[in-house]
Write an enzyme that holds these catalytic residues in place. Structure first.
Site, mmCIF file in Angstrom:
data_model
loop_
_atom_site.group_PDB
_atom_site.id
_atom_site.type_symbol
_atom_site.label_atom_id
_atom_site.label_comp_id
_atom_site.label_asym_id
_atom_site.label_seq_id
_atom_site.Cartn_x
_atom_site.Cartn_y
_atom_site.Cartn_z
ATOM 1 N N SER A 1 6.999 67.993 10.987
ATOM 2 C CA SER A 1 7.716 66.999 11.628
ATOM 3 C C SER A 1 9.164 67.347 11.353
ATOM 4 O O SER A 1 10.172 66.592 12.126
ATOM 5 C CB SER A 1 7.074 65.827 10.994
ATOM 6 N N HIS B 1 2.891 65.902 16.423
ATOM 7 C CA HIS B 1 4.348 66.413 17.293
ATOM 8 C C HIS B 1 3.844 67.351 18.430
ATOM 9 O O HIS B 1 4.764 67.676 19.108
ATOM 10 C CB HIS B 1 5.385 67.132 16.424
ATOM 11 N N LYS C 1 3.963 59.112 19.613
ATOM 12 C CA LYS C 1 5.240 60.103 19.773
ATOM 13 C C LYS C 1 5.339 60.330 21.364
ATOM 14 O O LYS C 1 5.728 59.527 22.239
ATOM 15 C CB LYS C 1 4.938 61.362 18.764
#
Ligand SMILES: *Cc1c(COP(=O)(O)O)cnc(C)c1O
Length: 393
Positions: A180, A208, A240
């Protein structure tokens, strides 16, 4: 009364915090198109994890609004009447998409990690983790009371050595896929091979990567050709690239049942609002058909890296949307962030303990919502503010 005051101690600890360690909330109002309004100023936003711009996608927002017309909250936990048809439909579609027998929803990625690790591990087991894994994975292992060991970042031989020292202990090997704060990708194939050789199942956090990497955006494991048999515990988050909120664990039926009975952050909490599940499904459909968005993001990343190289800005070896610049100490990072804001870019400083000591940085996260001229403007702002104080990787 001689008992020392807890409240005084808390206040004193806060008062003693140096300025460079102080954190505070700022009101940020995103307006779409990778723009955010802060203190009345419109800035280019390279702070969000909305990699594909789906938080502002009309289809995702319509799915959320439509489902919210019927019902607001889930009203109960999953096991006690809160498991809505929208949740079940989402779990089934995710399982089919990812090629796993079962998927279980959690309210956040943080809760998925602590719930899964505390349910799957006991104090007799080894939780072997990359040193740069997300805080929730470390906290989950601690909550399980497992023997937590961390290996040097991305170092498969260090992981192998750690397993070799404990041949008789049950073990889970745990890694982020895309890290991250650094943006690099774990050596997933090598880790899967080690996991097989050592009989230590692999858990991968795709926070991610899901939506962004791999065929149809199925993540970094899928991109590496790994399937359920190689990665028995796959963690996804929907806050995300999905642009919504929530998380899931994809796994076997046996593991899903273990989570259902043992993951306290699943059992003792209210289910996600059904409208959120509907929005996640809409986002999944957009992601499956999202080669256009992923190609646009890849173009912006390539443009950014080429431009930064030309300007002599020291890039880290990240091929993903996460592009950090190391500043060293917290004050330098805060200062750089402030000067970048003056030039129209919102990019908060990332400081310890979020990153290791001495590795404060600016963490840019690029998005498909950025256009070519945005990236040019971003590069110009970076060149003007950072050239003198950025350190090499
Ligand atoms: C953001 C993040 C999480 C937590 O997910 P939330 O849904 O925001 O709680 C977990 N793991 C990684 C690697 C993350 O970056």
């Amino acid at each position: 009364m001689t008992r020392p005051s807890l409240l005084d101690a808390i206040a004193a600890a806060q008062a003693a915090l140096p300025a460079e360690s102080r954190r505070s909330l700022r009101i940020a109002r995103p307006i779409g198109g990778a723009r955010v309004v802060i203190e009345g100023r419109e800035l280019i936003d390279v702070a969000s994890n909305d990699y594909l711009g789906l938080a502002f996608d009309p289809g995702v927002r319509a799915a959320l609004a439509d489902a919210a017309r019927d019902q607001a909250g889930a009203r109960a936990s999953h096991l006690l009447g809160g498991h809505h048809p929208e949740h079940a439909a989402l779990e089934a579609e995710l399982a089919a998409w990812l090629g796993y027998p079962r998927v279980l929803l959690f309210s956040t990625g943080y809760m998925a990690a602590i719930g899964a690790l505390s349910a799957l591990l006991s104090r007799f087991d080894l939780a072997l983790q990359d040193r740069l894994n997300h805080a929730c994975l470390l906290d989950g292992a601690r909550l399980a009371g497992a023997k937590l060991r961390r290996y040097a970042h991305g170092d498969v031989s260090a992981a192998a050595a750690a397993l070799g020292r404990e041949p008789d202990r049950r073990a889970l090997l745990i890694t982020d896929s895309v890290f991250s704060m650094d943006g690099d990708i774990a050596p997933l194939c090598e880790l899967a091979e080690l996991a097989r050789a050592e009989n230590a199942p692999l858990m991968v956090d795709e926070a991610h990567a899901i939506g962004v990497l791999g065929p149809q955006g199925r993540g970094a494991c899928a991109a590496a050709g790994l399937r359920a048999e190689h990665v028995p515990v796959l963690m996804l988050t929907f806050g995300k690239a999905f642009g919504v909120s929530g998380a899931a664990i994809a796994c076997s039926a046996a593991i899903a049942d273990a989570l259902l009975h043992g993951a306290r952050s699943f059992i003792y909490t209210t289910a996600l609002p059904p409208a959120i599940a509907a929005a996640i499904r809409a986002a999944m459909r957009r992601i499956i058909a999202g080669d256009d968005l992923r190609a646009h993001l890849a173009d912006r990343i390539a443009q950014f890296r080429a431009g930064a190289t030309e300007l002599g800005l020291p890039l880290l070896p990240s091929t993903t949307a996460i592009q950090p610049f190391m500043l060293g100490d917290s004050r330098a990072a805060l200062d750089a962030s402030r000067r970048l804001a003056e030039r129209g870019v919102y990019c908060p400083a990332i400081r310890p303990p979020t990153v290791p000591h001495g590795q404060a940085r600016l963490r840019l996260s690029l998005s498909a919502a950025l256009c070519e001229s945005d990236v040019e403007q971003l590069l110009a702002a970076l060149a003007a503010t950072l050239k003198t104080d950025i350190r090499g990787p």
